[in-house]
Design an enzyme around this catalytic site. Structure first.
Site, PDB file in Angstrom:
ATOM      1  N   PRO A 140      57.940  46.941   1.444  1.00 35.29           N
ATOM      2  CA  PRO A 140      59.244  47.461   1.051  1.00 35.29           C
ATOM      3  C   PRO A 140      60.327  46.402   1.170  1.00 35.29           C
ATOM      4  O   PRO A 140      60.454  45.745   2.191  1.00 35.29           O
ATOM      5  CB  PRO A 140      59.499  48.583   2.045  1.00 35.29           C
ATOM      6  CG  PRO A 140      58.440  48.515   3.063  1.00 35.29           C
ATOM      7  CD  PRO A 140      57.590  47.341   2.805  1.00 35.29           C
ATOM      8  N   GLU A 141      61.092  46.257   0.113  1.00 35.29           N
ATOM      9  CA  GLU A 141      62.274  45.412   0.142  1.00 35.29           C
ATOM     10  C   GLU A 141      63.483  46.343   0.102  1.00 35.29           C
ATOM     11  O   GLU A 141      63.324  47.547   0.265  1.00 35.29           O
ATOM     12  CB  GLU A 141      62.241  44.427  -1.036  1.00 35.29           C
ATOM     13  CG  GLU A 141      60.958  43.585  -1.032  1.00 35.29           C
ATOM     14  CD  GLU A 141      60.871  42.575  -2.177  1.00 35.29           C
ATOM     15  OE1 GLU A 141      61.905  42.021  -2.571  1.00 35.29           O
ATOM     16  OE2 GLU A 141      59.757  42.360  -2.679  1.00 35.29           O
ATOM     17  N   LYS A 175      66.466  45.055   5.261  1.00 36.31           N
ATOM     18  CA  LYS A 175      65.269  45.888   5.332  1.00 36.31           C
ATOM     19  C   LYS A 175      65.160  46.629   6.655  1.00 36.31           C
ATOM     20  O   LYS A 175      64.175  47.314   6.906  1.00 36.31           O
ATOM     21  CB  LYS A 175      64.018  45.025   5.109  1.00 36.31           C
ATOM     22  CG  LYS A 175      64.070  44.215   3.819  1.00 36.31           C
ATOM     23  CD  LYS A 175      62.961  43.194   3.751  1.00 36.31           C
ATOM     24  CE  LYS A 175      63.267  42.114   2.719  1.00 36.31           C
ATOM     25  NZ  LYS A 175      62.337  40.979   2.797  1.00 36.31           N
ATOM     26  N   HIS A 194      46.745  56.905   8.969  1.00 42.21           N
ATOM     27  CA  HIS A 194      47.392  55.852   9.757  1.00 42.21           C
ATOM     28  C   HIS A 194      48.658  56.340  10.448  1.00 42.21           C
ATOM     29  O   HIS A 194      49.595  55.566  10.649  1.00 42.21           O
ATOM     30  CB  HIS A 194      47.683  54.647   8.871  1.00 42.21           C
ATOM     31  CG  HIS A 194      46.439  54.039   8.285  1.00 42.21           C
ATOM     32  ND1 HIS A 194      45.511  53.383   9.060  1.00 42.21           N
ATOM     33  CD2 HIS A 194      45.957  54.018   7.023  1.00 42.21           C
ATOM     34  CE1 HIS A 194      44.515  52.967   8.274  1.00 42.21           C
ATOM     35  NE2 HIS A 194      44.759  53.347   7.046  1.00 42.21           N
ATOM     36  N   ARG A 199      49.053  48.606   8.171  1.00 40.77           N
ATOM     37  CA  ARG A 199      48.834  47.249   8.682  1.00 40.77           C
ATOM     38  C   ARG A 199      49.530  46.962  10.012  1.00 40.77           C
ATOM     39  O   ARG A 199      49.301  45.900  10.608  1.00 40.77           O
ATOM     40  CB  ARG A 199      49.266  46.226   7.628  1.00 40.77           C
ATOM     41  CG  ARG A 199      48.385  46.284   6.395  1.00 40.77           C
ATOM     42  CD  ARG A 199      48.816  45.286   5.353  1.00 40.77           C
ATOM     43  NE  ARG A 199      48.580  43.920   5.770  1.00 40.77           N
ATOM     44  CZ  ARG A 199      48.954  42.856   5.068  1.00 40.77           C
ATOM     45  NH1 ARG A 199      49.589  43.017   3.936  1.00 40.77           N
ATOM     46  NH2 ARG A 199      48.698  41.657   5.507  1.00 40.77           N
ATOM     47  N   ARG A 214      72.820  24.213   2.950  1.00 41.40           N
ATOM     48  CA  ARG A 214      71.384  24.176   3.240  1.00 41.40           C
ATOM     49  C   ARG A 214      70.717  23.027   2.494  1.00 41.40           C
ATOM     50  O   ARG A 214      71.089  22.728   1.355  1.00 41.40           O
ATOM     51  CB  ARG A 214      70.708  25.488   2.808  1.00 41.40           C
ATOM     52  CG  ARG A 214      71.224  26.715   3.505  1.00 41.40           C
ATOM     53  CD  ARG A 214      70.573  26.879   4.849  1.00 41.40           C
ATOM     54  NE  ARG A 214      71.193  27.943   5.597  1.00 41.40           N
ATOM     55  CZ  ARG A 214      70.582  29.082   5.919  1.00 41.40           C
ATOM     56  NH1 ARG A 214      69.339  29.281   5.561  1.00 41.40           N
ATOM     57  NH2 ARG A 214      71.209  29.994   6.614  1.00 41.40           N
ATOM     58  N   ARG A 228      52.527  32.325  -0.102  1.00 48.84           N
ATOM     59  CA  ARG A 228      52.466  33.553  -0.886  1.00 48.84           C
ATOM     60  C   ARG A 228      52.565  33.178  -2.352  1.00 48.84           C
ATOM     61  O   ARG A 228      52.721  32.015  -2.683  1.00 48.84           O
ATOM     62  CB  ARG A 228      53.577  34.510  -0.463  1.00 48.84           C
ATOM     63  CG  ARG A 228      54.955  33.935  -0.550  1.00 48.84           C
ATOM     64  CD  ARG A 228      55.831  34.349   0.604  1.00 48.84           C
ATOM     65  NE  ARG A 228      55.877  35.797   0.719  1.00 48.84           N
ATOM     66  CZ  ARG A 228      56.853  36.458   1.292  1.00 48.84           C
ATOM     67  NH1 ARG A 228      57.880  35.811   1.800  1.00 48.84           N
ATOM     68  NH2 ARG A 228      56.838  37.755   1.392  1.00 48.84           N
TER      69      ARG A 228
END
Length: 324
Positions: A2-3, A61, A112, A135, A192, A307
DNA sequence: AACGCGACCTGCGAGC
DNA sequence: TGCTCGCAGGTCGCGT
């Protein structure tokens, strides 16, 4: 998993079911789901039972429920603090596979199911708030509400409280937050020495954006993930931030992005924004924007930050020699 | 300051 | 059929 849009769907779904209800009983079925609560299960349960949920608030989040405790309220009055002001909150992070579900008591336990929270009865409302997590990267914990230096918790539902859950205090505001400051974001971004996608995923710089919406925002803005942040022009930063805002609002309107039953709202229903994705998960498929212009270009998948990153090699050109 | 990597977990599909 | 591998929406903390 989920974002921001998915967490906001959960927040909106939750608020009308839990606000004003009292937590009657808490069952922790898997200790690992509360491992971020350092003081252990007994303390976790003790903090929750008897408390009343004041609100459901989100930043990025992270999602939390400020708690009113009548005994704390009396103690607070004796100590000269305003009565009923939340001192603690029940914090939730969904991690990759966490779900918060409202369920009637007769619904069988999910495979779960990790934590069951029984709420005071209310007509027509499910009894239980359940935390389900395959998870176990997500979790629940109780955290202090602390004063914040940036004016409040943020999120789409601005809480009237000038306090923030301690564990969310290091998180920047998100692009859907009315108090989000583009100027502050741009100033910090330029300082940055990193690539654009890495910066977008840094929750301390701007929150709520994860792997899906980072790729989608970059695609919409026609920018490459490795673009050095210290070369970004103001208009380009506005473009990618605006794209992130757009794509997350679109996803919110669609009920979030679900590829499978792992992501569902509090009633167990999936969102359908996956049908609207332009880059994420589309390896080998034509870039829709290029196709519309009569150009054959195919979405490419690359490993980045351990990723997958999805880009169009034609309309999101890779930076060359660091020169822009 | 920035980055890479491992840790934290379960389950699914692909390929052999 | 069963095995191994790679993969999955996130965050944190360590070493360099």
């Amino acid at each position: 998993m989920p974002e921001l849009p998915e967490v906001e769907v959960v927040r909106r779904g939750l608020v009308s079911w839990v606000r004003g209800r009292t937590i009657e009983r808490v069952e922790v079925l898997d200790q690992r789901s509360i491992r971020r609560h350092a003081l252990g299960t007994e303390d976790f349960v003790g903090n929750l039972e008897g408390a009343t949920v004041a609100d459901v608030v989100r930043r990025g989040k992270f999602l939390w429920m400020p708690l009113l405790d009548t005994s704390v309220g009396r103690d607070a009055a004796a100590a000269g603090r305003p009565a009923g002001r939340p001192q603690v909150a029940l914090m939730a992070h969904l991690g990759m596979s966490g779900q918060l579900l409202m369920q009637d008591r007769n619904v069988p336990d999910e495979k779960h199911l990790k934590v069951r929270i029984r709420l005071s009865p209310r007509d027509g409302m499910p009894e239980q708030l359940r935390f389900v997590d395959q998870r176990i990267f997500g979790g629940l914990f109780v955290t202090a509400m602390v004063p914040t230096d940036d004016g409040g918790p943020g999120g789409l539902a601005e809480s009237p409280l000038p306090l923030i859950a301690e564990e969310a205090a290091h998180i920047a505001r998100d692009p859907l937050d009315p108090a989000f400051s583009f100027d502050l974001f741009y100033r910090r971004l330029r300082k940055r020495k990193t690539g654009l996608k890495r910066a977008l995923l840094d929750q301390g710089l701007v929150s709520g954006i994860g792997n899906i919406y980072a790729d989608e925002a970059l695609w919409r803005a026609r920018l490459h993930y490795a673009r050095p942040t210290d070369t970004l022009r103001r208009t380009e930063a506005e473009r990618v931030l605006g794209s992130a805002r757009e794509v997350m609002l679109d996803a919110l309107a669609a009920g979030g992005t679900s590829f499978d039953s792992l992501y569902v709202n509090v009633n167990g229903a999936s969102g359908y924004f996956d049908r609207s994705l332009n880059a994420y998960g589309r390896e080998g498929q034509p870039c829709k924007r290029c196709a519309a212009a009569g150009i054959h270009a195919f979405i490419r998948r690359e490993q980045f930050m351990n990723r997958s990153s999805y880009t169009c090699p034609v309309c999101q050109t890779r930076p060359r020699n660091g020169r822009w």
